[in-house]
Design a protein around this motif. Structure first.
Motif, PDB file in Angstrom:
ATOM      1  N   GLU A   1      -2.016 -17.088  -0.230  1.00  0.00           N
ATOM      2  CA  GLU A   1      -2.380 -16.111  -0.893  1.00  0.00           C
ATOM      3  C   GLU A   1      -3.899 -15.677  -0.521  1.00  0.00           C
ATOM      4  OE1 GLU A   1      -4.540 -15.864  -5.530  1.00  0.00           O
ATOM      5  OE2 GLU A   1      -2.685 -16.970  -5.307  1.00  0.00           O
ATOM      6  N   LYS A   2      -4.627 -16.783   0.143  1.00  0.00           N
ATOM      7  CA  LYS A   2      -6.171 -16.535   0.540  1.00  0.00           C
ATOM      8  C   LYS A   2      -5.933 -15.736   1.761  1.00  0.00           C
ATOM      9  CE  LYS A   2      -8.568 -18.340  -2.525  1.00  0.00           C
ATOM     10  NZ  LYS A   2      -9.637 -17.572  -3.104  1.00  0.00           N
ATOM     11  N   VAL A   3      -5.012 -16.097   2.816  1.00  0.00           N
ATOM     12  CA  VAL A   3      -4.884 -15.400   4.037  1.00  0.00           C
ATOM     13  C   VAL A   3      -4.682 -13.890   3.660  1.00  0.00           C
ATOM     14  CG1 VAL A   3      -3.448 -15.299   6.196  1.00  0.00           C
ATOM     15  CG2 VAL A   3      -4.522 -17.465   5.310  1.00  0.00           C
ATOM     16  N   ASN A   4      -3.695 -13.886   2.883  1.00  0.00           N
ATOM     17  CA  ASN A   4      -3.071 -12.303   2.499  1.00  0.00           C
ATOM     18  C   ASN A   4      -4.544 -11.438   1.816  1.00  0.00           C
ATOM     19  OD1 ASN A   4      -0.578 -12.580   3.332  1.00  0.00           O
ATOM     20  ND2 ASN A   4       0.188 -13.137   1.549  1.00  0.00           N
ATOM     21  N   SER A   5      -5.271 -12.120   1.128  1.00  0.00           N
ATOM     22  CA  SER A   5      -6.346 -11.387   0.366  1.00  0.00           C
ATOM     23  C   SER A   5      -7.619 -11.064   1.452  1.00  0.00           C
ATOM     24  CB  SER A   5      -6.914 -12.219  -0.587  1.00  0.00           C
ATOM     25  OG  SER A   5      -7.582 -13.551  -0.326  1.00  0.00           O
ATOM     26  N   LEU A   6      -7.361 -11.909   2.617  1.00  0.00           N
ATOM     27  CA  LEU A   6      -8.658 -11.408   3.766  1.00  0.00           C
ATOM     28  C   LEU A   6      -8.440  -9.966   4.045  1.00  0.00           C
ATOM     29  CD1 LEU A   6      -8.395 -14.664   5.865  1.00  0.00           C
ATOM     30  CD2 LEU A   6     -10.314 -13.958   4.189  1.00  0.00           C
ATOM     31  N   GLY A   7      -7.246  -9.213   4.334  1.00  0.00           N
ATOM     32  CA  GLY A   7      -7.253  -8.081   4.456  1.00  0.00           C
ATOM     33  C   GLY A   7      -7.613  -7.676   5.966  1.00  0.00           C
ATOM     34  N   ASP A   8      -7.828  -6.372   6.575  1.00  0.00           N
ATOM     35  CA  ASP A   8      -8.262  -5.995   7.672  1.00  0.00           C
ATOM     36  C   ASP A   8      -9.574  -5.824   7.722  1.00  0.00           C
ATOM     37  OD1 ASP A   8      -5.374  -5.883   8.476  1.00  0.00           O
ATOM     38  OD2 ASP A   8      -5.291  -3.979   7.819  1.00  0.00           O
ATOM     39  N   ILE A   9     -10.170  -5.743   8.720  1.00  0.00           N
ATOM     40  CA  ILE A   9     -11.571  -5.539   9.097  1.00  0.00           C
ATOM     41  C   ILE A   9     -11.902  -3.821   8.896  1.00  0.00           C
ATOM     42  CG2 ILE A   9     -13.375  -5.707  10.827  1.00  0.00           C
ATOM     43  CD1 ILE A   9     -12.269  -8.087  11.693  1.00  0.00           C
TER      44      ILE A   9
ATOM     45  N   THR B   1     -13.276 -15.403  12.416  1.00  0.00           N
ATOM     46  CA  THR B   1     -14.406 -15.957  12.771  1.00  0.00           C
ATOM     47  C   THR B   1     -15.493 -15.016  12.291  1.00  0.00           C
ATOM     48  OG1 THR B   1     -13.662 -17.448  14.302  1.00  0.00           O
ATOM     49  CG2 THR B   1     -15.967 -17.044  14.587  1.00  0.00           C
ATOM     50  N   VAL B   2     -15.228 -13.857  12.698  1.00  0.00           N
ATOM     51  CA  VAL B   2     -16.526 -12.660  12.453  1.00  0.00           C
ATOM     52  C   VAL B   2     -16.262 -11.923  11.304  1.00  0.00           C
ATOM     53  CG1 VAL B   2     -16.842 -12.644  15.073  1.00  0.00           C
ATOM     54  CG2 VAL B   2     -15.302 -11.043  13.887  1.00  0.00           C
ATOM     55  N   LEU B   3     -15.334 -12.160  10.649  1.00  0.00           N
ATOM     56  CA  LEU B   3     -15.130 -11.294   9.492  1.00  0.00           C
ATOM     57  C   LEU B   3     -16.450 -10.963   8.373  1.00  0.00           C
ATOM     58  CD1 LEU B   3     -12.845  -9.490   7.916  1.00  0.00           C
ATOM     59  CD2 LEU B   3     -12.497 -11.414   6.534  1.00  0.00           C
ATOM     60  N   ASP B   4     -16.918 -11.819   8.073  1.00  0.00           N
ATOM     61  CA  ASP B   4     -18.423 -12.034   7.029  1.00  0.00           C
ATOM     62  C   ASP B   4     -19.213 -11.290   8.092  1.00  0.00           C
ATOM     63  OD1 ASP B   4     -17.009 -12.876   5.152  1.00  0.00           O
ATOM     64  OD2 ASP B   4     -17.872 -14.962   5.375  1.00  0.00           O
TER      65      ASP B   4
END
Length: 170
Positions: free
Chosen positions: A162-170, A110-113
């Motif tokens: 693939e999309k979830v894996n590309s999110l990475g860590d904060i 939710t807060v990544l961006d």
């Protein structure tokens, strides 16, 4: 799911129906966040107990309080937080937090961006935080037995993974 003719569903938390195939996409991490403006005006809490002196924004449809769980060095603390704003709308919670109305506990997705843009800041980062009862939350894709999986559904599952894996860590 089968009765409603659905190819797959995305669910939070552990799947209850063992007759379905479950693919775990990701754990759900939670962060205690506030805007830089709120923190400069109200100060930054250094311990979960200090949240009692802050306006906490609650993700709940009908409550001005919530219990947040904090874990550090195998020590668990359950803190009852209170505030003047509650909602069951994630966008509303993010917007209220970004506008400096208080401190909130939200999922990393939710807060990544907002964290990357600097609109929000993680606080109490020495603690693993979660809403009460959601400390082991995860996102799953569920579908019926593999032989019934449509090719379009398989492509969609691969795309989401693939999309979830590309999110990475904060």
């Amino acid at each position: 799911m089968i009765d409603n003719n659905l190819d797959l569903v995305i669910r939070l938390n552990d799947p209850k129906d063992s007759s379905l195939i479950a693919i775990k996409l990701s754990n759900i991490d939670f962060y205690v966040c506030a805007s830089p403006e709120y923190l400069s005006k109200s100060g930054e809490p250094q311990t979960p107990e200090e949240l009692a002196m802050h306006n906490c924004l609650i993700y709940s449809p009908r409550s001005d309080q919530s219990e947040w769980r904090f874990l550090k060095n195998q020590t668990e603390k359950n803190i009852l937080v209170k505030g003047n704003f509650s909602t069951e709308n994630t966008s509303g919670l993010i917007n209220a937090t970004k506008q400096g109305l208080g401190i909130s506990l939200m999922s990393s997705w939710t807060v990544l961006d907002s964290l990357h843009s600097g609109q929000l800041k993680i606080i109490l980062s020495d603690y693993k935080a979660s809403p009460r009862g959601m400390d082991k939350s995860a996102v799953y894709i569920l579908y019926p037995h593999r032989k019934h999986l449509d090719k379009k559904a398989r492509v969609f599952i691969d795309f989401i993974k693939e999309k979830v894996n590309s999110l990475g860590d904060i």
